[in-house]
Scaffold this active site. Sequence first.
Site, PDB file in Angstrom:
ATOM      1  N   ALA A   8      45.875  37.807  37.572  1.00 21.05           N
ATOM      2  CA  ALA A   8      46.113  38.075  38.995  1.00 21.05           C
ATOM      3  C   ALA A   8      44.914  37.560  39.775  1.00 21.05           C
ATOM      4  CB  ALA A   8      46.298  39.570  39.224  1.00 21.05           C
ATOM      5  N   MET A   9      45.118  36.532  40.606  1.00 23.87           N
ATOM      6  CA  MET A   9      44.020  35.864  41.290  1.00 23.87           C
ATOM      7  C   MET A   9      44.161  36.009  42.803  1.00 23.87           C
ATOM      8  SD  MET A   9      43.604  32.512  38.857  1.00 23.87           S
ATOM      9  CE  MET A   9      41.917  32.249  39.409  1.00 23.87           C
ATOM     10  N   CYS A  67      49.405  49.684  45.792  1.00 26.61           N
ATOM     11  CA  CYS A  67      49.491  48.262  45.434  1.00 26.61           C
ATOM     12  C   CYS A  67      49.235  48.077  43.940  1.00 26.61           C
ATOM     13  CB  CYS A  67      48.492  47.459  46.261  1.00 26.61           C
ATOM     14  SG  CYS A  67      48.675  45.663  46.066  1.00 26.61           S
ATOM     15  N   GLY A 108      40.480  41.393  38.090  1.00 29.03           N
ATOM     16  CA  GLY A 108      39.040  41.446  38.271  1.00 29.03           C
ATOM     17  C   GLY A 108      38.527  42.825  38.606  1.00 29.03           C
ATOM     18  N   VAL A 166      35.861  35.984  43.903  1.00 27.94           N
ATOM     19  CA  VAL A 166      35.024  35.631  42.762  1.00 27.94           C
ATOM     20  C   VAL A 166      35.360  36.469  41.530  1.00 27.94           C
ATOM     21  CG1 VAL A 166      33.178  37.214  43.478  1.00 27.94           C
ATOM     22  CG2 VAL A 166      32.642  35.255  42.011  1.00 27.94           C
ATOM     23  N   ASP A 167      35.739  37.740  41.711  1.00 25.61           N
ATOM     24  CA  ASP A 167      35.967  38.621  40.561  1.00 25.61           C
ATOM     25  C   ASP A 167      37.139  38.148  39.702  1.00 25.61           C
ATOM     26  OD1 ASP A 167      33.851  40.285  41.316  1.00 25.61           O
ATOM     27  OD2 ASP A 167      35.144  41.486  42.610  1.00 25.61           O
ATOM     28  N   SER A 168      38.282  37.926  40.327  1.00 27.30           N
ATOM     29  CA  SER A 168      39.450  37.494  39.556  1.00 27.30           C
ATOM     30  C   SER A 168      39.253  36.089  38.996  1.00 27.30           C
ATOM     31  CB  SER A 168      40.714  37.564  40.407  1.00 27.30           C
ATOM     32  OG  SER A 168      40.584  36.828  41.607  1.00 27.30           O
ATOM     33  N   GLY A 208      41.832  34.895  44.928  1.00 28.94           N
ATOM     34  CA  GLY A 208      41.010  33.889  45.596  1.00 28.94           C
ATOM     35  C   GLY A 208      39.556  34.300  45.650  1.00 28.94           C
ATOM     36  N   CYS A 222      44.025  45.119  53.492  1.00 24.62           N
ATOM     37  CA  CYS A 222      44.351  43.709  53.706  1.00 24.62           C
ATOM     38  C   CYS A 222      45.313  43.485  54.860  1.00 24.62           C
ATOM     39  CB  CYS A 222      44.897  43.094  52.422  1.00 24.62           C
ATOM     40  SG  CYS A 222      46.501  43.738  51.868  1.00 24.62           S
ATOM     41  N   MET A 225      49.785  36.855  44.224  1.00 26.14           N
ATOM     42  CA  MET A 225      50.931  37.557  44.780  1.00 26.14           C
ATOM     43  C   MET A 225      50.974  37.340  46.293  1.00 26.14           C
ATOM     44  SD  MET A 225      50.972  41.188  42.721  1.00 26.14           S
ATOM     45  CE  MET A 225      49.361  41.674  43.333  1.00 26.14           C
TER      46      MET A 225
END
Length: 354
Positions: free
Chosen positions: A7-8, A102, A126, A12-14, A10, A198, A33
């Site tokens: 699951a990305m 979520c 992440g 740095v963690d993922s 965008g 978000c 997603m």
Amino acid sequence: MKKALIAMSGGVDSSLAAALVQEMGYACIGCTMKLYDNEDIGLRRGHTCCSLEDVEDARSVVHRLGIPYYVFNFKDAFREKVIARFIRAYEEGRTPNPCIDCNRYLKFGGLYERALVLGCACVVTGHYARIERQGETYLLKKAADETKDQSYVLYSMTQEQLAHTLFPLGGMRKTEVRELAARYGFINADKPDSQDICFVPDGDYGAFLERATGKTYGEGPFLDTEGKVVGTHRGTVRYTIGQRKGLGLSCGKPVYVSAIDPVRNTVTVSDEAGLFGTELTAGDFNWISGKVPEAPVNCAAKVRYRQKEEPAVATPLPDGTVRVVFGRPQRAITPGQAVVLYDGDVVLGGGTIL
């Protein structure tokens, strides 16, 4: 070779999570997603977790890693399971935590189902938390870096989900993550962390609710603890327990929101002493082990994400709820927020404060 769905967001963690899992020998598939369009939340543009910039950052990382990448449309599920629940909670006088929903319904619900379809052995995120296996039971544990620990928002995970999830960053500090990401040459190595909800990037929940519902949440009386009118509020959805700023009251002393009654359209204020309580009842409770304890549990508990947990006793009740009694009074126990139970660094479970 086992496959992993990453699951990305965008961020740095993922991105580093993807690189680390690839190094572990997994065939990785990156995905983002798509949760909403800005028009869905009444915004024309702006930086959110679903922005074009975030998708392009994720694409840059997967291109560098040489792995496939997909953008999944989860807009309908997000509208139903996160935004609608968020709206309903505020309208009922509660303060929700949409990040928990979520994670529960999308990341470790819908995304896990998508991983199965793709033949992936696990979902990777992440998050700063750890998963350990103890015999036949999976434990959810705090991150090594307690300043970044996210176990509080993961309490709804099941044994099945924990068995098929990887948190590669759980043993790392944020500084290490950024340093490693820079070594990989990731474009987002220094990208700031997202701070706001978000879909409410400006933090104005009342304005969001009016945009999303088309309603106007009417003014009503501020009351003191004796029931005397001391001012006029701007709609109950604009307030939360413990709030002091933005009340616009002149009471001769600091006052805080201590109760919200959307049926009567009233907001009660008190001095800070009126915010403290020693017990709560939580519903929709999830015990990480999958087993409800047969006796009261001595544990530590916290009722806010950034709060330090405090000694407590949690008692499962016949109706499935859990009563939590603290050893000392807690400030601003808020309906709609989560109470999460710990045994040391192990998460025992959690639920929604009623």
